[in-house]
Motif scaffolding. Sequence first.
Motif, PDB file in Angstrom:
ATOM      1  N   MET A 167      -5.601 -31.308  31.432  1.00  0.00           N
ATOM      2  CA  MET A 167      -6.026 -30.051  30.959  1.00  0.00           C
ATOM      3  C   MET A 167      -5.307 -29.177  31.673  1.00  0.00           C
ATOM      4  N   ARG A 168      -4.779 -27.873  31.212  1.00  0.00           N
ATOM      5  CA  ARG A 168      -4.181 -26.799  31.971  1.00  0.00           C
ATOM      6  C   ARG A 168      -5.470 -25.783  32.038  1.00  0.00           C
ATOM      7  N   PRO A 169      -6.183 -25.569  33.293  1.00  0.00           N
ATOM      8  CA  PRO A 169      -7.143 -24.774  33.449  1.00  0.00           C
ATOM      9  C   PRO A 169      -6.792 -23.288  33.041  1.00  0.00           C
ATOM     10  N   GLU A 170      -5.787 -22.958  33.183  1.00  0.00           N
ATOM     11  CA  GLU A 170      -5.492 -21.491  33.137  1.00  0.00           C
ATOM     12  C   GLU A 170      -5.403 -21.188  31.679  1.00  0.00           C
ATOM     13  N   CYS A 171      -5.419 -22.039  30.918  1.00  0.00           N
ATOM     14  CA  CYS A 171      -5.275 -21.610  29.396  1.00  0.00           C
ATOM     15  C   CYS A 171      -6.690 -21.729  28.710  1.00  0.00           C
ATOM     16  N   HIS A 172      -7.627 -22.322  29.454  1.00  0.00           N
ATOM     17  CA  HIS A 172      -9.115 -22.405  28.848  1.00  0.00           C
ATOM     18  C   HIS A 172     -10.057 -21.512  29.451  1.00  0.00           C
ATOM     19  N   PRO A 173     -10.877 -20.856  28.371  1.00  0.00           N
ATOM     20  CA  PRO A 173     -11.874 -19.830  28.833  1.00  0.00           C
ATOM     21  C   PRO A 173     -13.076 -20.655  29.647  1.00  0.00           C
ATOM     22  N   PRO A 174     -13.773 -19.799  30.462  1.00  0.00           N
ATOM     23  CA  PRO A 174     -14.849 -20.293  31.324  1.00  0.00           C
ATOM     24  C   PRO A 174     -15.880 -21.027  30.380  1.00  0.00           C
ATOM     25  N   ARG A 175     -16.363 -22.190  30.960  1.00  0.00           N
ATOM     26  CA  ARG A 175     -17.121 -22.706  30.043  1.00  0.00           C
ATOM     27  C   ARG A 175     -18.421 -22.200  29.473  1.00  0.00           C
ATOM     28  N   PHE A 176     -19.137 -21.303  30.394  1.00  0.00           N
ATOM     29  CA  PHE A 176     -20.180 -20.443  29.976  1.00  0.00           C
ATOM     30  C   PHE A 176     -19.899 -19.810  28.753  1.00  0.00           C
ATOM     31  N   ALA A 177     -18.797 -19.102  28.730  1.00  0.00           N
ATOM     32  CA  ALA A 177     -18.109 -18.416  27.428  1.00  0.00           C
ATOM     33  C   ALA A 177     -17.995 -19.317  26.104  1.00  0.00           C
ATOM     34  N   VAL A 178     -17.577 -20.381  26.476  1.00  0.00           N
ATOM     35  CA  VAL A 178     -17.339 -21.304  25.441  1.00  0.00           C
ATOM     36  C   VAL A 178     -18.708 -21.804  24.649  1.00  0.00           C
ATOM     37  N   ALA A 179     -19.564 -22.249  25.808  1.00  0.00           N
ATOM     38  CA  ALA A 179     -20.980 -22.523  25.135  1.00  0.00           C
ATOM     39  C   ALA A 179     -21.786 -21.608  24.252  1.00  0.00           C
ATOM     40  N   ASP A 180     -21.557 -20.536  24.869  1.00  0.00           N
ATOM     41  CA  ASP A 180     -22.246 -19.263  24.283  1.00  0.00           C
ATOM     42  C   ASP A 180     -21.739 -18.867  23.005  1.00  0.00           C
ATOM     43  N   ALA A 181     -20.440 -18.860  22.791  1.00  0.00           N
ATOM     44  CA  ALA A 181     -19.673 -18.361  21.381  1.00  0.00           C
ATOM     45  C   ALA A 181     -20.034 -19.564  20.564  1.00  0.00           C
ATOM     46  N   VAL A 182     -19.966 -20.845  20.860  1.00  0.00           N
ATOM     47  CA  VAL A 182     -20.329 -22.011  19.987  1.00  0.00           C
ATOM     48  C   VAL A 182     -21.765 -21.960  19.550  1.00  0.00           C
ATOM     49  N   GLN A 183     -22.687 -21.632  20.383  1.00  0.00           N
ATOM     50  CA  GLN A 183     -24.091 -21.601  20.004  1.00  0.00           C
ATOM     51  C   GLN A 183     -24.214 -20.400  19.109  1.00  0.00           C
ATOM     52  N   ARG A 184     -23.814 -19.317  19.383  1.00  0.00           N
ATOM     53  CA  ARG A 184     -23.884 -18.013  18.204  1.00  0.00           C
ATOM     54  C   ARG A 184     -23.268 -18.552  16.844  1.00  0.00           C
TER      55      ARG A 184
END
Length: 292
Positions: A1-18
Amino acid sequence: MRPECHPPRFAVADAVQRALVEDLTPLGDLTSSLLPADLRASAAFVPRRDGVLAGRSCAEETFRQVDASVEVSWSADDGDQLSAGMPFATVEGRLASILTAERTALNFLGHLSGIATQTRRFVDAVAATGSATKVWDTRKTTPGLRVLEKAAVRAGGGANHRGNLSDWILLKDNHLALMGVSAAVHQARIRWPGRTVHVECDHLEQVEEALAARADALLLDNMTPEQVAECVVAADVHVARLGGRRPLLEVSGGITLDTVASYAVLGVDCISVGGITNSAPVLDIGLDIDQI
């Protein structure tokens, strides 16, 4: 994976949950609940048009939150070029779970890949001129999704402007109408001595005042290429006379794919384009399901 292209894990989990709360409250997926619980399937993500992938982590998180036993396998990462009709990921697991997660995962993939694809178009247009000018995003983002959308810009080869109002000081026309350039820069240095001070300039006289005030960055707003060229010369002359580092020069305001090249060759550092986030077309992606 390219870490620089991915958002932080907490932001992903929060957006998906919502997103899932929005889709499944209060009783869950009524239609998929009618399917046999043990019915399994495999599926493939397939782009209907060429584009650039973004949103992989959001799609993975969607399936994880719906059913952690669903397996997602990828042959592409965020930032990769996708070809129409060529699968780039597969999903295996309970059919009911796959169908429950399908639309949310596709919404993230289509929206974020659309941003990455539009960004790449601007980046390629600038690169064709031989310029090193960066394509910047803005704060013109979907409320609640900015971190994801800015990651998609990075996946498309663009760079991020400030993330929010706390990142640095950007003195815009409404601030300057009350304070003036010199006084505003002076007050910013006193109040926030460790922060970048960025000044929006509508004409050459403001540029000269901002240069004299030692602003860190200048936003050349809604100027023609000819006006921008004059401002670049003024900045270079200022540095040649007084020394020091030239402030970062940003061009913004109504830049399109048809005009971006004419600005990129002028010697500016960044070109910011609100349209790469606030009006990028969705990349059409489907989830083609084969029952096992």
